[in-house]
Design a protein around this motif. Structure first.
Motif, mmCIF file in Angstrom:
data_model
loop_
_atom_site.group_PDB
_atom_site.id
_atom_site.type_symbol
_atom_site.label_atom_id
_atom_site.label_comp_id
_atom_site.label_asym_id
_atom_site.label_seq_id
_atom_site.Cartn_x
_atom_site.Cartn_y
_atom_site.Cartn_z
ATOM 1 N N ARG A 61 -52.989 -39.419 19.492
ATOM 2 C CA ARG A 61 -51.983 -40.153 20.253
ATOM 3 C C ARG A 61 -52.492 -40.534 21.641
ATOM 4 O O ARG A 61 -51.926 -41.385 22.312
ATOM 5 C CB ARG A 61 -50.696 -39.348 20.339
ATOM 6 N N GLU A 62 -53.572 -39.896 22.074
ATOM 7 C CA GLU A 62 -54.136 -40.226 23.376
ATOM 8 C C GLU A 62 -54.913 -41.536 23.251
ATOM 9 O O GLU A 62 -55.935 -41.603 22.596
ATOM 10 C CB GLU A 62 -55.085 -39.125 23.875
ATOM 11 N N VAL A 63 -54.387 -42.600 23.849
ATOM 12 C CA VAL A 63 -54.998 -43.916 23.732
ATOM 13 C C VAL A 63 -55.415 -44.402 25.124
ATOM 14 O O VAL A 63 -54.688 -44.198 26.083
ATOM 15 C CB VAL A 63 -53.988 -44.929 23.154
ATOM 16 N N VAL A 64 -56.579 -45.023 25.201
ATOM 17 C CA VAL A 64 -56.981 -45.607 26.474
ATOM 18 C C VAL A 64 -56.802 -47.118 26.362
ATOM 19 O O VAL A 64 -57.434 -47.768 25.539
ATOM 20 C CB VAL A 64 -58.447 -45.278 26.798
ATOM 21 N N MET A 65 -55.886 -47.666 27.192
ATOM 22 C CA MET A 65 -55.630 -49.095 27.089
ATOM 23 C C MET A 65 -55.518 -49.741 28.454
ATOM 24 O O MET A 65 -55.404 -49.079 29.471
ATOM 25 C CB MET A 65 -54.364 -49.332 26.276
ATOM 26 N N LEU A 88 -47.133 -54.017 24.629
ATOM 27 C CA LEU A 88 -47.985 -52.938 24.104
ATOM 28 C C LEU A 88 -48.610 -53.262 22.760
ATOM 29 O O LEU A 88 -48.994 -52.371 22.015
ATOM 30 C CB LEU A 88 -47.212 -51.618 23.984
ATOM 31 N N THR A 140 -56.349 -53.767 13.063
ATOM 32 C CA THR A 140 -55.414 -52.703 13.397
ATOM 33 C C THR A 140 -55.018 -51.995 12.102
ATOM 34 O O THR A 140 -55.094 -52.554 11.021
ATOM 35 C CB THR A 140 -54.142 -53.251 14.059
ATOM 36 N N ILE A 141 -54.622 -50.761 12.248
ATOM 37 C CA ILE A 141 -54.247 -49.939 11.096
ATOM 38 C C ILE A 141 -52.746 -49.685 11.180
ATOM 39 O O ILE A 141 -52.273 -49.181 12.196
ATOM 40 C CB ILE A 141 -54.977 -48.586 11.156
ATOM 41 N N VAL A 147 -49.387 -47.694 10.828
ATOM 42 C CA VAL A 147 -49.244 -46.247 10.988
ATOM 43 C C VAL A 147 -48.906 -45.553 9.673
ATOM 44 O O VAL A 147 -49.167 -44.375 9.497
ATOM 45 C CB VAL A 147 -48.188 -45.929 12.079
ATOM 46 N N ASP A 169 -47.357 -49.711 14.979
ATOM 47 C CA ASP A 169 -46.122 -49.503 14.217
ATOM 48 C C ASP A 169 -45.682 -50.814 13.567
ATOM 49 O O ASP A 169 -46.405 -51.811 13.597
ATOM 50 C CB ASP A 169 -45.032 -48.914 15.117
ATOM 51 N N ASP A 170 -44.482 -50.800 12.980
ATOM 52 C CA ASP A 170 -44.001 -51.981 12.253
ATOM 53 C C ASP A 170 -43.898 -53.219 13.144
ATOM 54 O O ASP A 170 -44.005 -54.344 12.671
ATOM 55 C CB ASP A 170 -42.615 -51.701 11.656
ATOM 56 N N ASP A 171 -43.687 -53.003 14.438
ATOM 57 C CA ASP A 171 -43.596 -54.140 15.358
ATOM 58 C C ASP A 171 -44.958 -54.523 15.941
ATOM 59 O O ASP A 171 -45.017 -55.340 16.863
ATOM 60 C CB ASP A 171 -42.638 -53.804 16.509
ATOM 61 N N ARG A 190 -46.893 -52.625 17.666
ATOM 62 C CA ARG A 190 -47.159 -51.975 18.943
ATOM 63 C C ARG A 190 -48.070 -50.768 18.765
ATOM 64 O O ARG A 190 -47.975 -50.027 17.792
ATOM 65 C CB ARG A 190 -45.848 -51.567 19.611
ATOM 66 N N LEU A 191 -48.935 -50.584 19.750
ATOM 67 C CA LEU A 191 -49.924 -49.511 19.716
ATOM 68 C C LEU A 191 -49.256 -48.129 19.736
ATOM 69 O O LEU A 191 -48.470 -47.838 20.621
ATOM 70 C CB LEU A 191 -50.820 -49.664 20.951
ATOM 71 N N VAL A 192 -49.580 -47.280 18.746
ATOM 72 C CA VAL A 192 -49.035 -45.917 18.760
ATOM 73 C C VAL A 192 -50.120 -44.850 18.750
ATOM 74 O O VAL A 192 -49.836 -43.667 18.922
ATOM 75 C CB VAL A 192 -48.086 -45.655 17.573
#
Lengths: 482, 482
Positions: free
Chosen positions: A175-179, A214, A244-245, A247, A270-272, A274-276
Motif C-alpha cells: 500500500r506504500e506508493v510513491v507518487m 489519483l 495498470t493492474i 485490484v 480500483d474500479d475507478d 484510482r491508484l491503491v
C-alpha cells in the motif's frame, strides 16, 4: 583511469582478467557449483550439535550469518522434535523475516510454539504485505493475536488487505506508493522524497505520476530522475506506456503480465482507475514460482504437498488421486474381463496387452503436458488449437506406425504368429493417435470449463488410453485370432 | 489535501472506493479475467484478414498497439505459411524487441526469411545482452551476418559475452554497470549520473560501490540516493550485506539465488572478485520460468518441445522417450510371461494385474514429483533425505493398506475367492511401499550422479513399480492359488 571515470562501464572496458579459466568445456562443471547457497550439511550438523548441547550462544553464532530464507529452510528440513528444540533455544533469534519465509505447512506449528512476546516483536518488524502473507493461512485465534500485536495503523492496513479476495492483486500489493502530480519538476520530486524520507517504502523503482483524481497517467524511473537536471519537468522524462493492474485481478494473471511484459513494478488501481497500491516484480516472481509448483504437483496428482508435511497430512493429500486412479484402473479391468475367453485361449494376449496401454499412457502424457504448459503461458488459444491437434495426431500416427512395426516384429518373433503381430501393430497406431487427441482436447476442454487442466487431465487421459488400448488390442485379437 | 502531501500514501489513506465490488465470493470469477492480456481471438482474426487482403497499412494499425511479446506470440501461434505472409507484408514493423521475444523454435525461420536490411536495423536497436540471447541458437552464417550488422563496440561486447559458457551468468549479465567509489557523496554521485546520462543503462536499481581494484564492497539503492541530502557520504547509506554472482555460475543457480534471497539486481564478479557486469531480476525471472518449463516437460518425457515446432521435429523429440518406455514395458511383459501357466488357469489374474501396476506407477509418480521439485528448490538435502524416505514409505504403507482392503474386497466379491483377495491385498501394500521408496531414492541418486532427476526418474520408477507389481501379484498368486 581516474576514479571520476568509474561510473558507467560500457561493454568491453573491464574485461581483462574475467575469462581466464573459462571455455566451452566449462559448462559441465557448472551444474554442481551450488555450495555457495542454501544450507550445507556441515552448518546443519553444527546447529544440531549446538542444540543438543543446549548452547544458545553457539546457536546464535551459527544462525546469525544465515539469510532469513535459509533459517526458514532449516526449520523446514528438520523434524518436528528438532524444530521445537531449535525454537526453544533460539527463540530470541527468530525475526519477522524468518517467520514470513517459513512454509505454510509448518507455520502454524511454529507460531503456536513461540512465546507470545517473541511473536509480537517479530510481527511488528514486518511490512504490512508480509504480515498479510503470514496471517492468510492461520486459524482465527492466531490471526487475532497477531493483529492485536500490531500498531493501530498497521492493523487497519492489514485488515483492509485481508478484505480483498484471496489470491488477488489486492492481497499482493504494497500500500506504500510513491507518487507525484503531473506538473512537478525533478527538483521538486527529489526535495519531497528527502522530506518524506521516513515514510518511504524499503524498495521502490518508479515514481508514479498521477492526475488530480489519483489516477496513474505515467511513471518515471528513479534512474531517469537521478540523471536529469532539477529544472526539468517530470512530464518530459516520464514513460506514458505502462500497464495498470486491477485490484481484483487474480495473482496468477499478475505474474503472467510481469513475466510476459518484463515489468519491474506496476500500479494497482480500483474500479475507478484510482491508484491503491503497487506490485513489484519480486512478489510476482514468488507467485510465478508457486504457480509452477502447483502445476507440477497437480500434474502428478499431488494436491498441495510439501516436504515438511506430516505423514497423516501427506497420506490424506495423496489418497484422493490414488482412489480416482483405482476407479479408472477398475474400469480398464472391466474391459479386460470382457475378453476372458480370448485370454484363456491365447495367453500371449495377457502378456502383451500392458505394452499397448503403457505406450498410449506415455504418449498421452507427453501431449497433455505440452498442452497444460501452453495453456498456462497462453500459447495455446482458440486460434491455434486445431492446428495443434492436427500436429499432435500426426505425430501420434507417425510414432504409432514406427512402434507398430517394432512391436509387430516382437510379437511375431516372440510368439511366432503373423496375425498376433498385425493385431498388436494396428492397436498401437490406434492407441497412440487417440492418446494424442485426448492429450490435447481434454486439457483444452477442462480449461474452457474453468477447471485447472493440470489438476484433472492426467487421470482422464490415462483412462482413455487404457480403455482404448485394451479394447482395441483384445477386441481385434478376438476378431482375428479366434 | 494539497498536492504536495501526495507523496507517500501510508496504508489506509486512499481506500474509500476501492473495495465496493469485492468480497470473498469474488475469487471464483477472477480465474477467467484474462482478456486484458495476450492476443484475443478477434485481433488475430483481424490480422489474418488484413494479411489476406494484402493491406499493409491496416496490418500496421493492428500490430502497433501490441507489445513486442504479443507480436512474437502471434508469429508463434500461426502456421508457417501464415507466418511468412505476415513477415512479407509487415517486415517494416518488425523491431529488434519482437525478434528477441520470438521462441527459438521459429527464430531461425523468421531470421532467414527477413530482408537483410530489416534484420540489420532490428538488431542495432537491441542492448548487447539481448543480441547475445538472439544469437545463441543461430547457425554460424546467420550469427556472422548479425554480428557484421552491429557497430564495432557492440560487436566486441557480444563476442565477449559469447565467449562465456552457455547458460552461465556471463551470458546473462548486462555489461553496463553503474558504480561509484567508496568515498563519494550523494551529490557527487548524482552529478556524475547527470554527466554520464547518455551511457546509462535503460534500467538500473542500485549503484554498486567498488574499491579501487573494482571489487564490489556494497551497494546503494536509488531510492536511498534520491531521498538523502547531497552532502551525505555513500558509505553512510550503503547496504553492506549483499551477494555477488561468480561470472561462471550456472544460470539456474543464479535464478535460485534471486528467488530465494529476493534479490533485485546482483553484481557479477570474475575470479579475482572484480566487477564485470550486473544481473537484474527480470532476467532471473525469465530463467526461472525456463527452468520450470524444462522440469515439467522432462518429467513428462518431452525433451524440449514447443507448440511451434513442426511435426518432424516433434516426432523426433517424443520418440526416444516412447522407445525407452517400450523397452521397460517389454521387461514388464517378460515378467508376466513367466506366469503364463498361472494366467491360463486363473484368468482373473490377467484382469486384475494392471490395477496393481497402475496404482504403483501413480504412487511412485507422486513421490517422485515431490522429490524432483524439492531437489530443485534445495528443500531435499543430505540432512533430511532419510526422514523424507521414512515419511514416504510410511505414507505408501498406509495408503497401501487402505487400498489393499478395498481391492481385497473387490477381488473377493468380483471373483468370489478369499485367497485371490488376499493375494491382491498383499501385492498392493508391497507395491505402494516400493513405489514410495523408488520415488525418492531414484531421483536423489540421479541428482548425486549429476543427472537431472526430472529427465530420467519417471521411466526408472515406473519400471520398478511395473516389475515389482506384476512379480508380486503373479508370484504370490502362483504360490497361493495353484
Amino acid at each position: 583511469m581516474g576514479l571520476s571515470l568509474y561510473f558507467t562501464i560500457r561493454y568491453g572496458a573491464l574485461d581483462a582478467g574475467a575469462r581466464g579459466a573459462m571455455s566451452e568445456e566449462g559448462t559441465e562443471t557448472l551444474e554442481r557449483e551450488d555450495e555457495g547457497y542454501a544450507l550445507d550439511a556441515r552448518t546443519v550438523a553444527a546447529i544440531r550439535l549446538a542444540v543438543a548441547a543446549g548452547d544458545s550462544a553457539r546457536l546464535g553464532e551459527l544462525l546469525e550469518p544465515l539469510h532469513p530464507a535459509d533459517v526458514a529452510d532449516l526449520l523446514e528440513q528438520v523434524d518436528s522434535a528438532h524444530r521445537r528444540e531449535i525454537l526453544l533455544l533460539g527463540a530470541s533469534f527468530l525475526t519477522g523475516d524468518i517467520l514470513s519465509e517459513i512454509d505454510e505447512s509448518i507455520r502454524e506449528e511454529v507460531i503456536e510454539f513461540l512465546p507470545q512476546d517473541v511473536l509480537a516483536d517479530a510481527v511488528r518488524d514486518l511490512e504490512s504485505d508480509d504480515v498479510v502473507d503470514l496471517l492468510e493461512d492461520l486459524d482465527p485465534p492466531q490471526q487475532e493475536f497477531i493483529l492485536d500485536a500490531l500498531e493501530d495503523a498497521d492493523r487497519v492496513a492489514v485488515e483492509r488487505a485481508l478484505s480483498y479476495p484471496e489470491f488477488s492483486a489486492g492481497r499482493l500489493m504494497q500500500r506504500e506508493v510513491v507518487m507525484a502530480p503531473e506538473h512537478w519538476t525533478v527538483g521538486e520530486t527529489i526535495d519531497h522524497l528527502r522530506a518524506n524520507k521516513k515514510t518511504l517504502p524499503d524498495q521502490f523503482y518508479h515514481v508514479i505520476v498521477v492526475d488530480p483524481r489519483l489516477r496513474p497517467v505515467a511513471y518515471v524511473t528513479l534512474g531517469k530522475i537521478l540523471s536529469t537536471k532539477r529544472s526539468v519537468k517530470l512530464a518530459r522524462i516520464q514513460e506514458d506506456s505502462f500497464r495498470t493492474i486491477p485490484v481484483d485481478q487474480a495473482e496468477s494473471e499478475v505474474a503472467y503480465a510481469f513475466n510476459q511484459y518484463h515489468l519491474i513494478s506496476a500500479p494497482v488501481v480500483d474500479d475507478d482507475g484510482r491508484l491503491v497500491g503497487v506490485i513489484t516484480i519480486d512478489d510476482a516472481m514468488t507467485v510465478l514460482d508457486e504457480e509452477h509448483e502447483e502445476d507440477i504437483l497437480r500434474l502428478a496428482g499431488v494436491g498441495e504437498g510439501s516436504l515438511s508435511d506430516r505423514v497423516v497430512e501427506t497420506t490424506r493429500q495423496r489418497f484422493p488421486w490414488l482412489f480416482v486412479n483405482l476407479i479408472t484402473a477398475i474400469i480398464a479391468s472391466v474391459v479386460i474381463a470382457q475378453f476372458e475367453a480370448a485370454i484363456t485361449q491365447v495367453v500371449a494376449l495377457a502378456v502383451l496387452m500392458p505394452i499397448i496401454a503403457s505406450m498410449g499412457g506415455n504418449a498421452g502424457t507427453q501431449s497433455l503436458t505440452v498442452a497444460v504448459r501452453a495453456l498456462a503461458t497462453k500459447d495455446l488459444t482458440g486460434s491455434n488449437v486445431w492446428r495443434v491437434v492436427r500436429r499432435e495426431v500426426t505425430v501420434g500416427l507417425i510414432n504409432g506406425a514406427i512402434f507398430a512395426l517394432v512391436m509387430g516384429a516382437v510379437g511375431l518373433v516372440w510368439f511366432g504368429s503373423i496375425d498376433l503381430g498385425l493385431v498388436i501393430a494396428v492397436a498401437m497406431v490406434l492407441n497412440l493417435a487417440v492418446a494424442a487427441l485426448a492429450g490435447i482436447l481434454i486439457p483444452v476442454t477442462l480449461d474452457k470449463l474453468g477447471v485447472d487442466p493440470a489438476l484433472a487431465s492426467g487421470t482422464f487421459v490415462t483412462t482413455v488410453t487404457d480403455v482404448v488400448g485394451f479394447f482395441a488390442f483384445l477386441g481385434l485379437a478376438s476378431a482375428v485370432l479366434l
